[in-house]
Design an enzyme around this catalytic site. Structure first.
Site, PDB file in Angstrom:
ATOM      1  N   GLY A 159       0.755  -1.237   0.000  1.00  0.00           N
ATOM      2  CA  GLY A 159       0.000   0.000   0.000  1.00  0.00           C
ATOM      3  C   GLY A 159       0.786   1.287   0.000  1.00  0.00           C
ATOM      4  O   GLY A 159       0.200   2.377  -0.064  1.00  0.00           O
TER       5      GLY A 159
ATOM      6  N   PRO B 294       4.119  -5.219  -1.659  1.00  0.00           N
ATOM      7  CA  PRO B 294       4.064  -4.008  -2.488  1.00  0.00           C
ATOM      8  C   PRO B 294       3.718  -4.339  -3.932  1.00  0.00           C
ATOM      9  O   PRO B 294       4.145  -5.361  -4.478  1.00  0.00           O
ATOM     10  CB  PRO B 294       5.490  -3.453  -2.386  1.00  0.00           C
ATOM     11  CG  PRO B 294       6.342  -4.664  -2.155  1.00  0.00           C
ATOM     12  CD  PRO B 294       5.501  -5.592  -1.316  1.00  0.00           C
TER      13      PRO B 294
ATOM     14  N   ARG C  63      -7.819   4.487 -14.878  1.00  0.00           N
ATOM     15  CA  ARG C  63      -7.637   5.135 -13.591  1.00  0.00           C
ATOM     16  C   ARG C  63      -8.177   6.580 -13.537  1.00  0.00           C
ATOM     17  O   ARG C  63      -8.837   6.946 -12.556  1.00  0.00           O
ATOM     18  CB  ARG C  63      -6.161   5.115 -13.170  1.00  0.00           C
ATOM     19  CG  ARG C  63      -5.608   3.713 -12.904  1.00  0.00           C
ATOM     20  CD  ARG C  63      -4.214   3.756 -12.295  1.00  0.00           C
ATOM     21  NE  ARG C  63      -4.260   4.269 -10.938  1.00  0.00           N
ATOM     22  CZ  ARG C  63      -3.884   5.490 -10.587  1.00  0.00           C
ATOM     23  NH1 ARG C  63      -3.404   6.339 -11.494  1.00  0.00           N
ATOM     24  NH2 ARG C  63      -3.973   5.891  -9.335  1.00  0.00           N
TER      25      ARG C  63
ATOM     26  N   CYS D 257     -16.962   6.684 -26.900  1.00  0.00           N
ATOM     27  CA  CYS D 257     -18.215   7.444 -26.824  1.00  0.00           C
ATOM     28  C   CYS D 257     -18.707   7.545 -25.387  1.00  0.00           C
ATOM     29  O   CYS D 257     -19.767   7.020 -25.012  1.00  0.00           O
ATOM     30  CB  CYS D 257     -19.275   6.793 -27.717  1.00  0.00           C
ATOM     31  SG  CYS D 257     -18.957   7.019 -29.468  1.00  0.00           S
TER      32      CYS D 257
END
Length: 421
Positions: free
Chosen positions: A239, A276, A314, A346
């Protein structure tokens, strides 16, 4: 750090011109740096030097088999969250005793495959899962090593969609119920309870939530040992955040996290696992795209590129920021202007950035999205019937396509028309 720098007026990946890859592979594509991946794994490994430990790459961030093999060759373990990921890790040559199986919804079939193929441990997240795993293990004549994931109710202070350690999140068992759940696990003959697992979220830029969670884990470890449990392994999750902008703000380093781990759990004598993903892969990759058109709107100009939200979701999903740069290095003092940077899909949501100050661009210019190595290619889709884009791995002055772009014919051929049509 990364290995994407300007040389001779052009952006390079290590010693390879980005423009050369574009000429041979076409756009858009992802490109990863071997040197960056190796370096980022190394700094995590060094952060726990002197402690018995295993750095398990969270492959949900980047699951290409070539990347897994690269990291596995350096001694990395792999954290998987599905049997597909487990099989990818095995295909990369990572031995089962370096694979940790996490996730809230493992099926009995997934358990069976992992047990038969060898597994370091299952991170179990509920009592029904424990009971199912014990039954599957006994049916195979095996004992399943487990760590139980506890939810410490710690606010990671990150994006709501990637926070995992608060009581309202679906992950783990409440730490307040840990004693009774561990007692129940000890009665299940198909399980070997080896440790405790915790993970509180992704893209953390403050060490205090880690410290609070690890302190609770340390207290739990001592309590469970007093109750007779042989706790010998702590899975402390991942994290740690990365810099998505080239500002002066730098998130904590792996060495800083390592120091927190030493201070909070080092006295317990447990083997430590960390998982990680983003910090190893994120800044090790770019997404490269080409400008199709520059379009003047009523009150803004649009830079329309050939990548879209299906290739990098993202920004649309998390409002995430990626630094965006021209592959051809701009001249010092060159004029800039704001662009809305958008793709061809679109959807109004197919927007990468709004009013982003950029040097002037024209159709045919190449543009690179930085920090795209994690949660880029793995979250891509074929929305709008757009083929998945290639992944490329660079090593020094050479590069290879490690996932090819499918043809439209290959993509369409996966559909099956029933006989009655």
């Amino acid at each position: 750090m990364d290995h994407f720098i300007y040389k001779n007026g052009e952006l390079y990946a290590e010693d390879v011109r980005i423009a050369e890859i574009a000429e041979k592979v076409g756009t858009p594509f992802y490109v990863y740096s071997t040197a960056t991946l190796e370096r980022h794994f190394q700094v995590f490994d060094e952060a726990l030097d002197g402690m018995e430990h295993l750095v398990c790459f969270a492959m949900k961030s980047l699951s290409n088999v070539a990347v897994l093999k690269l990291l596995g060759n350096r001694g990395a373990g792999i954290d998987v969250v599905s049997i597909g990921e487990y099989l990818r890790a095995k295909a990369a040559g990572v031995p089962g005793n370096r694979i940790v199986f996490s996730g809230v919804g493992k099926t009995r079939e997934e358990m069976r495959i992992a047990l038969e193929g060898d597994i370091r441990q299952f991170n179990v997240e509920s009592e029904p899962e424990m009971e199912a795993l014990s039954e599957v293990a006994l049916s195979l004549g095996k004992i399943a090593p487990i760590a139980i994931r506890v939810n410490p109710d710690v606010d990671a202070k990150t994006h709501a969609k990637i926070a995992t350690g608060k009581k309202e999140n679906k992950f783990g068992i409440p730490i307040s119920r840990a004693k009774e759940v561990y007692a129940h696990a000890a009665t299940l003959k198909g399980l070997d309870v080896v440790g405790i697992d915790v993970h509180i979220g992704s893209q953390l830029t403050d060490l205090e939530p880690f410290r609070l969670a690890y302190r609770k884990v340390a207290e739990l470890c001592e309590t469970l040992r007093a109750e007779g449990h042989n706790i010998r392994r702590l899975d402390l999750g991942g994290g740690l955040g990365i810099p998505y902008t080239r500002s002066n703000e730098v998130p904590p380093l792996p060495s800083d996290l390592g120091q927190v781990i030493r201070e909070e759990v080092g006295h317990l004598g447990c083997e430590v696992e960390i998982e990680p993903g983003r910090l190893i892969a994120g800044n090790a990759g770019l997404m490269v795209t080409e400008v199709i058109y520059v379009k003047s709107g009523e009150d803004r100009d649009f830079m329309i590129v050939d990548a879209a939200m299906n290739d990098l979701v993202r920004p649309s999903m998390y409002d995430a920021h990626h630094d965006i740069e021209l592959v051809k290095e701009p001249q010092a003092g060159a004029e800039k202007q704001p662009y809305d940077i958008v793709g061809p899909i679109c959807e109004t949501g197919d927007t990468f950035a709004k009013a982003r100050e950029m040097n002037k661009v024209a159709a045919g210019d190449l543009v690179a999205f930085r920090s795209a190595g994690a949660y880029g290619a793995v979250m891509a889709s074929e929305y709008n019937s757009r083929p998945l884009i290639p992944e490329v791995l660079v090593n020094g002055d050479q590069f290879a396509v490690i996932r090819k772009r499918p043809t439209y014919e290959e993509m369409i051929a996966r559909d099956i028309i029933p006989e009655w049509l």
